[in-house]
Write a protein that holds these residues in place. Structure first.
Motif, PDB file in Angstrom:
ATOM      1  N   PHE A 136       0.840  -1.191   0.000  1.00 23.22           N
ATOM      2  CA  PHE A 136       0.000   0.000   0.000  1.00 23.22           C
ATOM      3  C   PHE A 136       0.880   1.249   0.000  1.00 23.22           C
ATOM      4  CE2 PHE A 136      -3.006  -3.096   1.903  1.00 23.22           C
ATOM      5  CZ  PHE A 136      -3.999  -2.994   0.927  1.00 23.22           C
ATOM      6  N   THR A 137       0.473   2.228  -0.787  1.00 21.43           N
ATOM      7  CA  THR A 137       1.291   3.410  -1.027  1.00 21.43           C
ATOM      8  C   THR A 137       1.607   4.182   0.250  1.00 21.43           C
ATOM      9  OG1 THR A 137       0.294   3.579  -3.214  1.00 21.43           O
ATOM     10  CG2 THR A 137       1.454   5.512  -2.405  1.00 21.43           C
ATOM     11  N   GLY A 138       0.726   4.117   1.239  1.00 26.75           N
ATOM     12  CA  GLY A 138       0.926   4.881   2.467  1.00 26.75           C
ATOM     13  C   GLY A 138       2.258   4.624   3.134  1.00 26.75           C
ATOM     14  N   TYR A 139       2.747   3.391   3.067  1.00 24.09           N
ATOM     15  CA  TYR A 139       4.047   3.105   3.677  1.00 24.09           C
ATOM     16  C   TYR A 139       5.132   3.972   3.063  1.00 24.09           C
ATOM     17  CZ  TYR A 139       1.817  -1.177   5.451  1.00 24.09           C
ATOM     18  OH  TYR A 139       0.991  -2.072   6.063  1.00 24.09           O
ATOM     19  N   ALA A 140       5.199   3.979   1.743  1.00 26.84           N
ATOM     20  CA  ALA A 140       6.227   4.757   1.054  1.00 26.84           C
ATOM     21  C   ALA A 140       6.020   6.251   1.257  1.00 26.84           C
ATOM     22  CB  ALA A 140       6.222   4.429  -0.432  1.00 26.84           C
ATOM     23  N   GLU A 141       4.767   6.701   1.205  1.00 29.40           N
ATOM     24  CA  GLU A 141       4.494   8.130   1.359  1.00 29.40           C
ATOM     25  C   GLU A 141       5.001   8.649   2.701  1.00 29.40           C
ATOM     26  OE1 GLU A 141       0.471   8.754  -1.357  1.00 29.40           O
ATOM     27  OE2 GLU A 141       0.280   8.312   0.783  1.00 29.40           O
ATOM     28  N   HIS A 142       4.828   7.872   3.747  1.00 26.55           N
ATOM     29  CA  HIS A 142       5.217   8.353   5.069  1.00 26.55           C
ATOM     30  C   HIS A 142       6.701   8.165   5.340  1.00 26.55           C
ATOM     31  CE1 HIS A 142       1.196   9.480   5.736  1.00 26.55           C
ATOM     32  NE2 HIS A 142       0.740   8.250   5.653  1.00 26.55           N
TER      33      HIS A 142
END
Length: 232
Positions: free
Chosen positions: A34-40
């Motif tokens: 899920f993109t949230g991991y990379a975004e944060h």
């Protein structure tokens, strides 16, 4: 200062229904998270490195400065002496083995580790602990408070308590030796574990849109602390 390179694990899925190409592509496999991991990771000042299954864990952690173990399906019950039942979600024994090897490689090199949801459960199992196979009261998305142990890393990041989400149906039963419980839900379920250079949370901070996500900042800051190096 160089940007820390943060290894982020994912999962393998069939490409069917996830592409706009011809049906022949349905037979292919995707590596994804899920993109949230990379975004944060990026928001905290790091550079995410997606780690596909099958690569050499030692080679990954030779180059990466830290590791994020992400969420996903159940850890294989056989790893902690239990037997799967009808409520056990799709098992990924290859992923279990791969991520346990990544965790070992990270620890051998003194790399900081952030483990999230399944990641927390995997760390506990890897270190000799066990899991509850199914927790009905936690098996849906909801918010609740957790009480945090003073003096812990999580305590320094969040204070005495935090509002978190719940997207899991398993949880820690017997805590592995060497891991300290640093957060619990109101019903006593383990929500945080720590050891030297490792912070694990049962909730999904990458999905909390309106809440601070200081664990990602901790990970990046831990790389930059004395005794750690950056490779990027």
């Amino acid at each position: 200062m160089d940007v820390p390179l943060i290894a982020v694990t994912g999962r393998r899925r069939s490409a069917a229904g996830l592409h706009s190409g011809p049906p022949a592509l349905d037979a292919l496999v995707l590596d994804a998270y899920f993109t949230g991991y990379a975004e944060h990771v990026v928001a905290a000042g790091g550079l995410p490195l997606h780690v596909p299954g099958g690569v050499d864990p030692a080679a990954v952690m030779d180059r990466a400065d830290a590791l994020v173990l992400t969420g996903g399906n159940d850890v294989a019950p056989a790893r902690y002496g239990a037997v799967a039942d009808a409520r056990t979600s799709s098992l990924e024994p290859e992923r279990d083995a791969f991520e346990i090897a990544l965790l070992a490689a990270a620890r051998e090199r003194g790399r900081p580790v952030l483990a999230i949801c399944r990641g927390l459960q995997l760390v506990n199992v890897a270190d000799g602990g066990t899991l509850h196979l199914h927790l009905e009261e936690h098996a849906h998305t909801r918010e609740h408070d957790v009480e945090i142990v003073p003096g812990s890393v999580l305590g320094g990041l969040y204070g005495a308590s935090a509002r978190v989400n719940s997207l899991h149906h398993q949880g820690v039963d017997r805590v592995a030796d060497g891991l300290a419980v640093t957060a619990r839900a109101p019903d006593g379920l383990v929500e945080g574990l720590e050891s030297e250079g490792l912070v694990a949370v049962q909730w999904h901070p990458e999905q909390q849109e309106d809440a601070p996500r200081p664990v990602f900042r901790w990970l990046v800051d831990a790389v930059r602390s004395p005794g750690h190096r950056t490779t990027s």
